[in-house]
Design a protein around this motif. Structure first.
Motif, PDB file in Angstrom:
ATOM      1  N   ILE A 247      -6.943   2.476   4.822  1.00 45.44           N
ATOM      2  CA  ILE A 247      -6.079   2.382   5.083  1.00 45.44           C
ATOM      3  C   ILE A 247      -5.887   1.544   3.656  1.00 45.44           C
ATOM      4  N   ASP A 276       1.111   5.346   2.040  1.00 48.87           N
ATOM      5  CA  ASP A 276      -0.190   4.771   1.334  1.00 48.87           C
ATOM      6  C   ASP A 276      -1.380   5.432   2.156  1.00 48.87           C
ATOM      7  N   ARG A 314       5.840  12.814   8.109  1.00 49.11           N
ATOM      8  CA  ARG A 314       5.042  12.564   7.568  1.00 49.11           C
ATOM      9  C   ARG A 314       3.666  13.194   7.402  1.00 49.11           C
TER      10      ARG A 314
HETATM   11  C1  NGS Z   1      -0.659   4.743   9.927  1.00 53.58           C
HETATM   12  C2  NGS Z   1       0.148   5.639   9.226  1.00 53.58           C
HETATM   13  C3  NGS Z   1       0.170   4.093   8.041  1.00 53.58           C
HETATM   14  C4  NGS Z   1       0.634   2.888   8.349  1.00 53.58           C
HETATM   15  C5  NGS Z   1      -0.908   2.765   9.298  1.00 53.58           C
HETATM   16  C6  NGS Z   1      -0.543   1.507   9.960  1.00 53.58           C
HETATM   17  O1  NGS Z   1      -0.835   5.733  11.381  1.00 53.58           O
HETATM   18  O2  NGS Z   1       1.348   4.756   6.547  1.00 53.58           O
HETATM   19  O3  NGS Z   1      -0.727   3.390  10.276  1.00 53.58           O
HETATM   20  O4  NGS Z   1       0.719   1.082  10.076  1.00 53.58           O
HETATM   21  N1  NGS Z   1       0.226   6.696   8.272  1.00 53.58           N
HETATM   22  C7  NGS Z   1       0.460   8.129   9.145  1.00 53.58           C
HETATM   23  O5  NGS Z   1       1.450   7.671   9.421  1.00 53.58           O
HETATM   24  C8  NGS Z   1       0.114   8.654   8.762  1.00 53.58           C
HETATM   25  S1  NGS Z   1       0.675  -0.426  10.115  1.00 53.58           S
HETATM   26  O6  NGS Z   1       0.911  -0.091  12.096  1.00 53.58           O
HETATM   27  O7  NGS Z   1      -0.471  -1.439  10.132  1.00 53.58           O
HETATM   28  O8  NGS Z   1       1.786  -1.145  10.451  1.00 53.58           O
HETATM   29  O9  NGS Z   1       0.217   2.326   6.994  1.00 53.58           O
END
Ligand code: NGS
Length: 390
Positions: A247, A276, A314
């Motif tokens: 992440i 990200d 995405r």
């Molecule tokens: C993933 C997302 C990221 C995101 C992370 C945390 O699933 O962009 O979660 O998100 N990737 C995709 O969707 C492909 S959070 O729940 O911490 O805001 O940064």
């Protein structure tokens, strides 16, 4: 007086004396405590705020979690000598700032009014600051993508300026605002922030930061090491644990050199998610390792807000982009700058993220639905695929 009442009298006098001595010692200790904490608070206050603030604000600025006011030894190697402020001849600041206080009490609610913030946060126009008595070792641009979150912005600035000042950074805060109503494009706003900020100063380090995240410990130094650093390791909303190893969202630090090497962020992620992860792929491709501070320093509070609209495309954009990063990034960045102004606490960049090429392209004339989708998704191929499947 009988010997018996004489004895009782002496005993009473002894008790009064004992109580008085005890009370005196207590008073001296209390005075000592008040003097030392006040001195510490004033020292901290002098860094970021003018005298005359309320106690609540002093608490917020001085921090309440740490017993020792100053860190005598560095907790880890925090700063490296990678340059200095431009145009100063003062000696370099210490490797570890003597102003650090450790854990900080975060102000999460009830942002102060703009005029209070502007009077009390002692920064230069454009949200610029550099330490007074020494030359900072780090020239850092803080880039914050933004739209319609005035409360968060005030809380962010209120927490962040004193935090960054204590780290003795030569820094500037750029709030990069997306104009119009199309889906939010966080990564492209980062690229725009990069492009606009380097026109102002020779920044050597970029912190890409969400407006709703506030650090809880100032030992989380906002500088750029040799490899990129993911800063928001432990967030209260996620019970202070890292969702997954790769992440890179929330708050991250990348040197200018590395950012340019990976061609910045992708421009084609509209809506929440994925941008990200795309950056993590870029870093991996260039053999750059994501580094992190220990969880106990890299802690954050997330300001509450409604969930953002997710980008349904995405995952396919991520796959499609695996081999495209060399042509999608700062080398293909295309935006319309609407405003750039130095406000008292930050530099405001207002930009339309829709590529001028898309709007000028006459092929979209007859198909307004497709044009809208291209604007939202950012990719003609994906917009076509989406239309044919829906
Ligand atoms: C993933 C997302 C990221 C995101 C992370 C945390 O699933 O962009 O979660 O998100 N990737 C995709 O969707 C492909 S959070 O729940 O911490 O805001 O940064």
């Amino acid at each position: 007086m009988s010997p018996r009442s004489l004895c009782a009298n002496t005993k009473r006098n002894q008790n009064i004396l004992k109580i008085s001595v005890f009370a005196l010692i207590l008073l001296i200790l209390l005075q000592y405590y008040v003097m030392t904490t006040t001195e510490h608070r004033l020292r901290v206050l002098a860094i970021g705020l003018r005298n005359g603030n309320s106690l609540a604000n002093l608490n917020a600025t001085a921090g309440t979690g740490s017993k020792s006011s100053r860190l005598k030894t560095p907790p880890f190697s925090v700063l490296r000598e990678n340059g200095s402020s431009v145009g100063t001849t003062l000696p370099l600041c210490p490797v570890v700032s003597p102003e650090l206080i450790g854990p900080i009490h975060v102000i999460k609610r009830g942002p102060a009014p703009w005029n209070w913030l502007e009077r009390n946060l002692l920064v230069e126009k454009g949200g610029r600051y550099k330490p007074e008595g020494c030359t900072s070792r780090h020239r850092v641009a803080i880039i914050v993508p933004y739209r319609d979150r005035d409360d968060h912005l005030r809380l962010f600035l209120q927490n962040m300026h004193p935090f960054l000042m204590r780290q003795q950074l030569d820094y500037g805060i750029y709030i990069v605002e997306q104009a119009g109503r199309t889906a939010f494009n966080r990564a492209k706003l980062f690229n725009i922030g990069y492009a606009e900020s380097i026109k102002d100063y020779d920044w050597q380090c970029f912190i890409f930061h969400d407006v709703d995240l506030v650090p809880e410990d100032d030992r989380n130094i906002y500088s750029c090491p040799d490899h990129p650093r993911h800063l928001s390791v432990a967030i209260d909303k996620f019970r202070y644990s890292l969702p997954y190893d790769d992440i890179f969202g929330g708050a991250s630090a990348i040197s200018r050199e590395m950012f340019e090497k990976v061609n910045g962020f992708s421009n084609v992620f509209f809506g929440w998610g994925g941008e990200d992860d795309d950056m993590s792929t870029r870093l991996r491709k260039h053999n750059l390792i994501i580094t992190r501070y220990p969880e106990r320093f890299a802690r954050y509070r997330m300001l509450s807000h409604k969930a953002a609209v997710k980008n349904r495309e995405r995952h396919s954009i991520l796959t499609q982009n695996l081999n495209h990063s060399h042509k999608d990034g700062i080398n293909s960045l295309d935006y319309k700058l609407k405003t750039k102004e130095q406000r008292p606490l930050y530099t405001r960049v207002l930009a339309d993220v829709i590529s001028t090429k898309v709007e000028d392209d006459t092929r979209w004339k007859d198909n307004p639905r497709l044009l809208q989708l291209v604007k939202e998704i950012g990719s003609v191929d994906l917009a076509r695929a989406y239309l044919s499947s829906s």
